[in-house]
Design a protein around this motif. Structure first.
Motif, PDB file in Angstrom:
ATOM      1  N   ASP A  17      46.272  35.237  40.117  1.00 19.32           N
ATOM      2  CA  ASP A  17      45.476  34.304  40.946  1.00 19.32           C
ATOM      3  C   ASP A  17      46.173  34.121  42.172  1.00 19.32           C
ATOM      4  OD1 ASP A  17      44.624  31.430  41.702  1.00 19.32           O
ATOM      5  OD2 ASP A  17      43.309  31.536  39.964  1.00 19.32           O
ATOM      6  N   PHE A  18      45.228  34.306  43.203  1.00 19.47           N
ATOM      7  CA  PHE A  18      45.648  34.242  44.638  1.00 19.47           C
ATOM      8  C   PHE A  18      46.377  32.949  45.057  1.00 19.47           C
ATOM      9  CE2 PHE A  18      45.174  33.953  49.105  1.00 19.47           C
ATOM     10  CZ  PHE A  18      45.450  35.386  49.547  1.00 19.47           C
ATOM     11  N   ARG A  19      45.611  31.929  44.594  1.00 17.74           N
ATOM     12  CA  ARG A  19      45.856  30.498  44.802  1.00 17.74           C
ATOM     13  C   ARG A  19      47.221  29.915  44.302  1.00 17.74           C
ATOM     14  NH1 ARG A  19      40.760  28.027  41.812  1.00 17.74           N
ATOM     15  NH2 ARG A  19      41.705  29.709  40.449  1.00 17.74           N
ATOM     16  N   ILE A  20      47.739  30.534  43.211  1.00 16.62           N
ATOM     17  CA  ILE A  20      49.040  30.578  42.721  1.00 16.62           C
ATOM     18  C   ILE A  20      50.296  31.142  43.456  1.00 16.62           C
ATOM     19  CG2 ILE A  20      50.445  30.941  40.572  1.00 16.62           C
ATOM     20  CD1 ILE A  20      48.626  28.781  40.066  1.00 16.62           C
TER      21      ILE A  20
ATOM     22  N   THR B 138      35.645  41.255  37.445  1.00 15.15           N
ATOM     23  CA  THR B 138      34.560  40.289  37.763  1.00 15.15           C
ATOM     24  C   THR B 138      33.342  40.678  37.157  1.00 15.15           C
ATOM     25  OG1 THR B 138      34.044  42.019  39.693  1.00 15.15           O
ATOM     26  CG2 THR B 138      36.086  40.171  39.825  1.00 15.15           C
ATOM     27  N   GLY B 139      33.057  41.672  36.837  1.00 13.35           N
ATOM     28  CA  GLY B 139      31.481  42.005  36.368  1.00 13.35           C
ATOM     29  C   GLY B 139      30.467  42.332  37.415  1.00 13.35           C
ATOM     30  N   SER B 140      31.150  42.248  38.746  1.00 14.98           N
ATOM     31  CA  SER B 140      30.198  42.578  39.871  1.00 14.98           C
ATOM     32  C   SER B 140      30.442  43.704  40.486  1.00 14.98           C
ATOM     33  CB  SER B 140      30.165  41.193  40.925  1.00 14.98           C
ATOM     34  OG  SER B 140      31.441  40.884  41.246  1.00 14.98           O
ATOM     35  N   ASP B 141      29.683  44.447  41.202  1.00 16.62           N
ATOM     36  CA  ASP B 141      30.068  45.486  42.250  1.00 16.62           C
ATOM     37  C   ASP B 141      29.554  45.290  43.815  1.00 16.62           C
ATOM     38  OD1 ASP B 141      30.947  47.979  43.107  1.00 16.62           O
ATOM     39  OD2 ASP B 141      29.495  49.138  41.810  1.00 16.62           O
ATOM     40  N   THR B 142      30.223  45.255  44.550  1.00 14.38           N
ATOM     41  CA  THR B 142      29.856  45.032  46.082  1.00 14.38           C
ATOM     42  C   THR B 142      30.266  46.135  46.739  1.00 14.38           C
ATOM     43  OG1 THR B 142      29.933  42.709  45.768  1.00 14.38           O
ATOM     44  CG2 THR B 142      29.806  43.489  48.053  1.00 14.38           C
TER      45      THR B 142
ATOM     46  N   GLU C 235      35.379  43.991  45.312  1.00 14.71           N
ATOM     47  CA  GLU C 235      36.281  43.245  44.212  1.00 14.71           C
ATOM     48  C   GLU C 235      37.452  43.925  44.097  1.00 14.71           C
ATOM     49  OE1 GLU C 235      32.201  42.322  43.565  1.00 14.71           O
ATOM     50  OE2 GLU C 235      33.112  44.138  43.973  1.00 14.71           O
ATOM     51  N   THR C 236      37.604  45.221  44.008  1.00  8.67           N
ATOM     52  CA  THR C 236      38.650  46.127  44.099  1.00  8.67           C
ATOM     53  C   THR C 236      39.964  45.598  45.306  1.00  8.67           C
ATOM     54  OG1 THR C 236      37.717  47.763  42.884  1.00  8.67           O
ATOM     55  CG2 THR C 236      40.000  48.267  43.879  1.00  8.67           C
ATOM     56  N   LEU C 237      39.174  45.481  46.385  1.00  8.48           N
ATOM     57  CA  LEU C 237      39.898  45.247  47.567  1.00  8.48           C
ATOM     58  C   LEU C 237      40.802  43.879  47.509  1.00  8.48           C
ATOM     59  CD1 LEU C 237      40.467  46.654  50.322  1.00  8.48           C
ATOM     60  CD2 LEU C 237      38.683  45.169  51.200  1.00  8.48           C
ATOM     61  N   PHE C 238      39.981  42.977  46.822  1.00 15.71           N
ATOM     62  CA  PHE C 238      40.707  41.480  46.750  1.00 15.71           C
ATOM     63  C   PHE C 238      41.645  41.681  45.684  1.00 15.71           C
ATOM     64  CE2 PHE C 238      40.536  37.015  44.913  1.00 15.71           C
ATOM     65  CZ  PHE C 238      40.889  36.477  46.015  1.00 15.71           C
TER      66      PHE C 238
ATOM     67  N   PHE D 209      41.532  36.441  36.173  1.00 20.25           N
ATOM     68  CA  PHE D 209      41.647  37.123  37.296  1.00 20.25           C
ATOM     69  C   PHE D 209      40.449  36.036  38.368  1.00 20.25           C
ATOM     70  CE2 PHE D 209      39.545  39.682  40.848  1.00 20.25           C
ATOM     71  CZ  PHE D 209      40.797  39.741  41.703  1.00 20.25           C
ATOM     72  N   TRP D 210      41.027  35.318  39.303  1.00 20.06           N
ATOM     73  CA  TRP D 210      40.570  34.565  40.286  1.00 20.06           C
ATOM     74  C   TRP D 210      39.737  35.485  41.286  1.00 20.06           C
ATOM     75  CZ3 TRP D 210      41.249  32.575  45.538  1.00 20.06           C
ATOM     76  CH2 TRP D 210      40.278  31.605  45.694  1.00 20.06           C
ATOM     77  N   TYR D 211      38.195  35.233  41.288  1.00 20.11           N
ATOM     78  CA  TYR D 211      37.498  35.962  42.395  1.00 20.11           C
ATOM     79  C   TYR D 211      36.645  34.978  42.871  1.00 20.11           C
ATOM     80  CZ  TYR D 211      34.423  39.580  44.525  1.00 20.11           C
ATOM     81  OH  TYR D 211      33.663  40.139  45.354  1.00 20.11           O
TER      82      TYR D 211
END
Length: 275
Positions: A39-42, A94-98, A111-114, A271-273
């Motif tokens: 998690d990026f925030r943690i 994430t289940g998404s693809d951008t 998603e992979t970049l993040f 995973f936080w996205y």
């Protein structure tokens, strides 16, 4: 290198006075908490806290530059390999693809970049605490603290020697490298191709190993002459007594791990996205 022949930097900060075993417990707990999450925030909060703790020690930044550079290089190479080999890995999380960056054979998505950014921050979160432990822990005091926690004194002393030998090994490497450069060994830009320079650099390994073995034999002989290992117990010249502050730090470490496990099970499960 400090007067002790190790990476230890003398100081009078809270972490310098802290018991070596307590700092090891802090490092282990920090590592466990870090690897519990994705998690990026943690990681942002932990990295900020780690930097603040590191700055309170007053360690010169130039002393930490080499280890910082090594970790940054590892992080960058790891990120590049992930992006090149698994450019759509983030989709499985994430289940998404951008789609974002074309590679020809595939497409790096957002998603992979993040995910790579989060993973890099995860590694960087460990850096401040690791540097704090390395540069504020006197080898002899650390060995005494380990022995006090129940670690056999032979093993504790081996850890102490390892801490002391790292700077010696670095200095020996530089000495051998300078000697070989004076004899015409090219490792700088303009001395040939990258492969040629790496091949020349590898020639340093053999004399470095020979020198290391000689050092090991000398230390081993000196310890045998002094009767090291004949007794079941030993005393420590630089042994310390665990203070109330040290015990409070241990309690905080236990609470930190407990809180992290609770947050992992109840709130930050995967995973936080944010997008």
């Amino acid at each position: 290198m400090s007067k002790t022949g190790s990476l230890y930097v003398e100081g009078n900060s809270f972490f310098h006075r802290m018991d070596g075993a307590v700092k090891l417990i802090l490092l282990l707990c920090w590592t466990v908490v870090t690897f519990l999450f994705l998690d990026f925030r943690i990681f942002a909060v932990m990295l900020t806290a780690g930097i603040v703790m590191l700055l309170t020690t007053g360690i010169p930044l130039r002393r930490m530059s080499l280890l910082f550079g090594i970790l940054m290089l590892f992080t960058m190479l790891n990120s590049v390999f992930i992006l090149l080999l698994t450019p759509r890995f983030g989709t499985s999380l994430t289940g998404s693809d951008t789609p974002l960056i074309p590679l020809g054979y595939n497409m790096i998505n957002q998603e992979t970049l993040f995910y790579v950014l989060t993973l890099s921050l995860k590694y960087l979160t460990l850096l401040p605490i690791t540097l704090l432990f390395i540069f504020t822990t006197h080898p002899s005091r650390f060995a005494a603290s380990l022995n006090k926690l129940g670690v056999p004194y032979k093993m504790a002393y081996a850890v102490s020697i390892a801490f002391r030998y790292i700077p010696d090994l670095t200095q020996e490497f530089r000495t051998i490298l300078n000697a070989m450069q004076m004899r015409g060994l090219g490792i700088s830009r303009g001395d040939g191709s990258l492969w040629r320079r790496l091949k020349n650099l590898s020639l340093v390994v053999v004399p470095l190993l020979q020198s290391s073995l000689q050092h090991i034999e000398s230390v081993s002989d000196a310890m045998d002459l002094r009767g090291f290992g004949t007794g079941r117990r030993r005393t420590w010249y630089m042994g310390t007594v665990m203070s109330i502050a040290d015990k409070l730090v241990i309690l905080l470490c236990v609470l930190l791990v407990g809180l992290a496990i609770f947050l992992k099970l109840q709130i930050f499960r995967g995973f936080w996205y944010p997008f």
